[in-house]
Design a protein around this motif. Structure first.
Motif, PDB file in Angstrom:
ATOM      1  N   ALA A 153       0.649  -1.373  -0.048  1.00 39.44           N
ATOM      2  CA  ALA A 153       0.244   0.303   0.005  1.00 39.44           C
ATOM      3  C   ALA A 153       0.681   1.420   0.041  1.00 39.44           C
ATOM      4  N   LEU A 154       0.281   2.101  -0.306  1.00 43.72           N
ATOM      5  CA  LEU A 154       0.618   3.768  -0.126  1.00 43.72           C
ATOM      6  C   LEU A 154       0.524   4.039   0.994  1.00 43.72           C
ATOM      7  N   ILE A 155       0.608   5.153   1.747  1.00 43.23           N
ATOM      8  CA  ILE A 155       0.174   6.411   2.783  1.00 43.23           C
ATOM      9  C   ILE A 155       0.766   7.419   2.583  1.00 43.23           C
ATOM     10  N   GLN A 156      -0.270   8.124   2.531  1.00 42.05           N
ATOM     11  CA  GLN A 156       0.705   9.577   2.703  1.00 42.05           C
ATOM     12  C   GLN A 156       0.260  10.511   3.590  1.00 42.05           C
ATOM     13  N   MET A 157       1.508  10.960   4.614  1.00 40.84           N
ATOM     14  CA  MET A 157       1.312  11.542   5.795  1.00 40.84           C
ATOM     15  C   MET A 157       1.332  13.173   5.431  1.00 40.84           C
ATOM     16  N   THR A 158       1.025  13.948   6.307  1.00 34.24           N
ATOM     17  CA  THR A 158       1.007  15.398   5.359  1.00 34.24           C
ATOM     18  C   THR A 158       2.518  16.297   5.548  1.00 34.24           C
ATOM     19  N   THR A 159       3.144  16.178   6.537  1.00 33.77           N
ATOM     20  CA  THR A 159       4.377  16.543   5.812  1.00 33.77           C
ATOM     21  C   THR A 159       5.338  15.218   6.106  1.00 33.77           C
ATOM     22  N   ILE A 160       7.325  15.376   5.123  1.00 34.34           N
ATOM     23  CA  ILE A 160       7.468  14.213   5.749  1.00 34.34           C
ATOM     24  C   ILE A 160       8.221  14.036   6.875  1.00 34.34           C
ATOM     25  N   GLU A 161       8.392  15.056   7.658  1.00 29.20           N
ATOM     26  CA  GLU A 161       8.894  15.369   8.989  1.00 29.20           C
ATOM     27  C   GLU A 161       7.867  13.411   9.913  1.00 29.20           C
ATOM     28  N   GLU A 162       6.524  14.257   9.191  1.00 34.61           N
ATOM     29  CA  GLU A 162       5.856  13.159   9.669  1.00 34.61           C
ATOM     30  C   GLU A 162       6.032  11.534   8.903  1.00 34.61           C
ATOM     31  N   ALA A 163       5.947  11.367   7.501  1.00 28.68           N
ATOM     32  CA  ALA A 163       7.178  10.731   7.099  1.00 28.68           C
ATOM     33  C   ALA A 163       7.850   9.249   7.889  1.00 28.68           C
ATOM     34  N   ILE A 164       8.794  10.735   8.288  1.00 29.73           N
ATOM     35  CA  ILE A 164       9.790  10.023   8.536  1.00 29.73           C
ATOM     36  C   ILE A 164       9.677   9.403  10.025  1.00 29.73           C
TER      37      ILE A 164
END
Length: 512
Positions: free
Chosen positions: A475-486
């Motif tokens: 799956a792909l999941i998209q967070m609001t920011t890169i920092e959140e994804a990290i």
């Protein structure tokens, strides 16, 4: 080396010219000149390897090798190009066959070519003309015996693939020689391969002449190129595995590998018998990337080298990184292992005892360290912008037996979580910069979209979008920011989803 060579423009032609190339050029205080003096070359170095040092910075117009002295003179087309080259190599020591070489301005302002060198210079000019966007005349033959191809489609095999080669990497390299129309990548016989179509067969010939047998990264990822019997590629999806640059409207196909047209499959079998063998003794050509970015400034060259391209001569060295401005209240050796492990196999981590906002991270080799540095320097981790540089340390020392360092040092040498232990692994093809979109794999069948949304939201972020692949294992999941994804990647990579299903998390180049 060749037995012939150009003569210096300011010398006489009485056969004693080489004697006039005395050690005066060792002093290093010569004013800028488009002629450069190169020292400490390997005994059996070829002119091609010497030329490779200069090609990233401009057109090479002449060369003189000094037999028995391990030296050479290289002439570039402009003084500006020579200055860029000297400035760059003063910061990054150039290597030829893993040996450091030294470059400085020559006191000579020009090299003059005698008639005996014309054949070699013609070949050299062919390569530099190709770098500058020139074309081969129809029906011409190179000294390699390569005639005019009948197809605009090249078949590319990557030999010795220890570092990632993606569709975008291939497009960047090959677009220097003409308009790339389509690319299909696939794995066959455990080798990463590609079919690449130009808009003109002549462009395919140019690319093959310049790139066949060269290395994308230092001492690995060797390009083996042959002409395909196909004349047109049928691309069904635009994604990480295939791309039709003439049809941007094609669907992504949920990121699944493209279905090859039956005619392509048949042609692959026919092509396999005509592949050229690996050319022995090829030099590390990190210039492949540089050529696509020409003209280069010294800063651009350094940025490129610190990014995708491995610096020559460091293969096999243990690359140690210094990471600073860490959040000392939050950071742990394991969190650094997980984040930096996206770009290489982390061996050891040491948070400094007297400076807990800094850490040393030892990667498996220098190339992985450079890759991690280029992608993670300047990213936010635990609300702080981290700084990543190369350390002078050759290794990270473990604490002495019996010494309690409060868990600040961890040895991950035998960790089962290393992503790149297996040469040629698909993980090498999926290395991307930090992004707000994460790729998830190894998802159990009974896990729902809502389960994953809740899991990732609990890591302190907001889920912006979600998309299952067709088989629901990815799956792909998209967070609001890169920092959140990290943060989510650090917290949830290898998370146990039950029944021994450990979630795999990596950065994606896609958006939802």
């Amino acid at each position: 080396m060749s037995s012939f060579g150009p003569l210096l423009a300011d010398t006489t032609s009485n056969g004693s010219d080489s004697k006039k190339l005395r050690v005066e050029d060792r002093v290093g205080d010569a004013p800028p000149s488009r002629v450069l003096h190169i020292r400490k070359l390997p005994n059996d170095v070829s002119e091609t390897e010497i030329i490779a040092l200069g090609l990233p910075f401009g057109k090479v117009t002449n060369i003189l090798t000094l037999k028995g002295k391990n030296q050479a003179f290289l002439e570039l087309s402009t003084e500006e190009a020579a200055m860029t080259m000297v400035n760059y190599y003063s910061a990054v020591t150039p290597h030829v066959r893993s040996m450091p070489v030294y470059i400085q301005y020559s006191n000579h302002k020009e090299l003059k070519t005698d008639n005996s060198n014309q054949r070699f210079l013609a070949r050299m000019m062919l390569v530099t003309d190709l770098q500058s966007g020139g074309t081969l005349a129809s029906g011409s033959n190179s000294s390699d015996g390569c005639g005019t191809p009948s197809s605009p489609v090249l078949r590319i095999i990557i030999d010795n693939m220890f570092y990632p080669v993606t569709l975008d990497v291939l497009q960047q390299i090959f677009s220097k020689f003409g308009t790339v129309m389509k690319i299909i990548t696939f794995t066959k016989n455990n080798q990463f391969q590609a079919l690449l179509q130009y808009n003109d067969p002549t462009n395919a010939q140019q690319a093959k002449v310049a790139l066949d047998g060269q290395n994308i990264y230092n001492a690995c990822c060797t390009l083996r190129i042959d002409y395909s019997k196909l004349v047109n590629l049928n691309v069904k999806y635009n994604n990480d595995k295939s791309r039709d640059y003439t049809r941007p409207e094609l669907p992504a196909g949920d990121g699944q590998p493209p279905a090859l047209d039956p005619s392509v499959v048949a042609a692959l079998g026919k092509d396999s018998g005509s592949l050229l063998g690996k050319i022995p003794g090829t030099c590390p050509f990190f210039i492949i990337f540089f050529g696509a970015l020409s003209p280069l400034s010294a800063a651009a060259a350094a940025a490129a080298a610190a990014g995708r391209v491995a610096l020559s001569g460091h293969s096999g060295a243990s690359g140690v990184l210094l990471v600073s401005n860490l959040n000392e209240e939050m950071v742990t050796p394991h969190s650094l292992f997980t984040l930096f492990g996206v770009y290489g196999d982390v061996q050891r981590v040491k948070i400094l005892f007297n400076k807990k906002d800094s850490a040393l991270i030892q990667m498996a080799d220098m190339n992985q360290a450079q890759l991690a540095m280029s992608h993670l320097n300047g990213q936010k981790m635990y609300s702080k912008i981290i700084r990543v540089t190369m350390s002078k340390h050759q290794t990270v020392q473990l604490p002495r037996d019996g010494l309690d360092d409060q868990g600040l040092t961890k040895d991950f040498t035998n960790s089962p979580l290393h992503r790149f232990k297996k040469p040629g692994s698909k993980n090498f093809q999926n290395i991307f910069p930090p992004s707000a979109t994460l790729h998830l794999s190894n998802i159990p069948q009974d896990i729902t979209e809502e389960d994953l949304r809740v899991l990732f939201s609990n890591s302190g972020g907001t889920v912006k979008a979600f998309k299952f692949f067709q088989d629901h294992k990815m799956a792909l999941i998209q967070m609001t920011t890169i920092e959140e994804a990290i943060q989510c990647l650090i917290d949830l990579h290898n998370y146990n989803m039950g029944n021994n299903h450990h979630l795999k998390v990596s950065f994606s180049k896609s958006t939802i």
